[in-house]
Enzyme design. Structure first.
Site, PDB file in Angstrom:
ATOM      1  N   GLU A   1       0.871  -1.128  -0.008  1.00  0.00           N
ATOM      2  CA  GLU A   1      -0.121   0.231   0.005  1.00  0.00           C
ATOM      3  C   GLU A   1       0.800   1.227   0.127  1.00  0.00           C
ATOM      4  O   GLU A   1       1.931   1.153   0.824  1.00  0.00           O
ATOM      5  CB  GLU A   1      -0.764   0.147   1.262  1.00  0.00           C
ATOM      6  CG  GLU A   1      -1.879  -1.259   1.304  1.00  0.00           C
ATOM      7  CD  GLU A   1      -2.801  -1.155   0.463  1.00  0.00           C
ATOM      8  OE1 GLU A   1      -3.124  -0.207  -0.551  1.00  0.00           O
ATOM      9  OE2 GLU A   1      -3.637  -2.295  -0.107  1.00  0.00           O
TER      10      GLU A   1
ATOM     11  N   ASP B   1     -18.950  -9.719  -9.746  1.00  0.00           N
ATOM     12  CA  ASP B   1     -18.632  -8.984  -8.299  1.00  0.00           C
ATOM     13  C   ASP B   1     -18.008  -7.730  -8.602  1.00  0.00           C
ATOM     14  O   ASP B   1     -18.429  -6.587  -8.236  1.00  0.00           O
ATOM     15  CB  ASP B   1     -18.039  -9.763  -7.324  1.00  0.00           C
ATOM     16  CG  ASP B   1     -17.995  -9.071  -5.910  1.00  0.00           C
ATOM     17  OD1 ASP B   1     -18.848  -9.002  -5.487  1.00  0.00           O
ATOM     18  OD2 ASP B   1     -16.779  -8.824  -5.549  1.00  0.00           O
TER      19      ASP B   1
END
Length: 318
Positions: free
Chosen positions: A234, A259
């Protein structure tokens, strides 16, 4: 040897220009006199101060005028001698306090003072880093949703043998989702290629089964399906940081694509992306601005794949 003669030897040892000072110090230490430890500590401090002065002189010499008469080798020789004696005299008159610390540690004259051996143990950076890593890992486990705790760590592995197989397998499902939500099928495949390295780094569960997670969608608290906990990068600004995160797991590519479509269409923050869905550049830019990924180059990377010869050779522009 009496204390008076010992003191005399130590006094002579303080003169750094006395060539026999080292032997005098050895003789004084051999006497077992309590003052010897203090003197040895002061000598050590003097060496430290001398090194500090020498470093300061080197910095000064770097800026000095080479043609100056005060910058000759003869001047430097006597200057260094002066600095050596100055260091010894400063230490003998109280100095920086380093000698007192050494005496306390080695002499153990104070019960409340921490011995040097304990300090060395506490200074084991390897053990400190290990403890820190364990603490961070524990904190990350707590930060995961409660139903993620205890999940065996997943790993990333190849799901496709080639980019050709990757595109051939994804494109039919991407076209279906694109038609349903007004998106660009090639942009969807491009995003999946960035997220998985053309299918070479797809999350697999601990038992080796593929998660089919092609878009890096994390398992939020409302996700009721299977999930995989894996290390991920991240970005904090421009700095990548390794973290643990739980990701959604699907039974098939079709389920993963379905999805993805629902996820983009149902999240209010991606409404601008959906509005520009037919414009690949506008769509990917809106995804990044909405916070889909923390990578500051996320949209540019998707468009680089979108415009690449590799993808266009497999999916000719319409």
């Amino acid at each position: 040897m009496d204390s008076l003669s010992t003191k005399g030897q130590l006094d002579m040892a303080r003169n750094v220009h006395d060539m026999g000072s080292i032997n005098k110090m050895r003789e004084a230490i051999a006497s077992g006199d309590e003052t010897v430890l203090q003197e040895a500590a002061e000598q050590f401090e003097a060496i430290f101060v001398q090194m500090m002065l020498k470093s300061m002189r080197k910095a000064q010499d770097a800026l000095a005028d080479e043609d100056s008469p005060f910058n000759s080798q003869q001047v430097k020789f006597y200057r260094d001698m002066h600095d050596q004696q100055l260091a010894t005299d400063l230490t003998a008159n109280g100095g920086m306090g380093l000698a007192d610390v050494i005496v306390k540690q080695l002499g153990r004259t104070e019960d409340s003072y921490t011995p040097a051996s304990v300090i060395r143990s506490d200074g084991n950076l390897s053990s400190l880093n290990t403890d820190r890593a364990k603490f961070v890992a524990h904190a990350q486990d707590i930060a995961l949703d409660s139903h993620s705790v205890g999940t065996k760590s997943a790993h990333k592995d190849a799901m496709f043998d080639s980019p050709e197989q990757f595109v051939k397998s994804l494109m039919p499902h991407a076209e279906k989702i694109a038609a349903k939500y007004g998106l660009d099928a090639k942009a969807i495949v491009s995003q999946a290629a960035v997220e998985t390295g053309w299918g070479k780094f797809v999350i697999h569960l601990a038992d080796g089964k593929s998660s089919h997670n092609l878009f890096g969608i994390k398992a939020s608290s409302d996700w009721k399906g299977e999930q995989a906990v894996v290390d991920t990068l991240e970005f904090n600004g421009l700095v990548p940081q390794k973290q643990k995160a739980a990701f959604r797991s699907y039974e098939s590519i079709g389920e993963a694509m379905d999805d993805y479509g629902r996820f983009i269409a149902s999240q209010p923050r991606y409404s601008d992306a959906v509005k520009t869905g037919h414009n690949a550049q506008g769509y990917t830019k809106a995804l990044q601005e909405a916070g889909y990924a923390t990578d500051p180059q996320y949209a540019d990377k998707i468009m680089a794949v979108y415009n690449s010869d590799r993808l266009n050779n497999l999916v000719p522009p319409k």
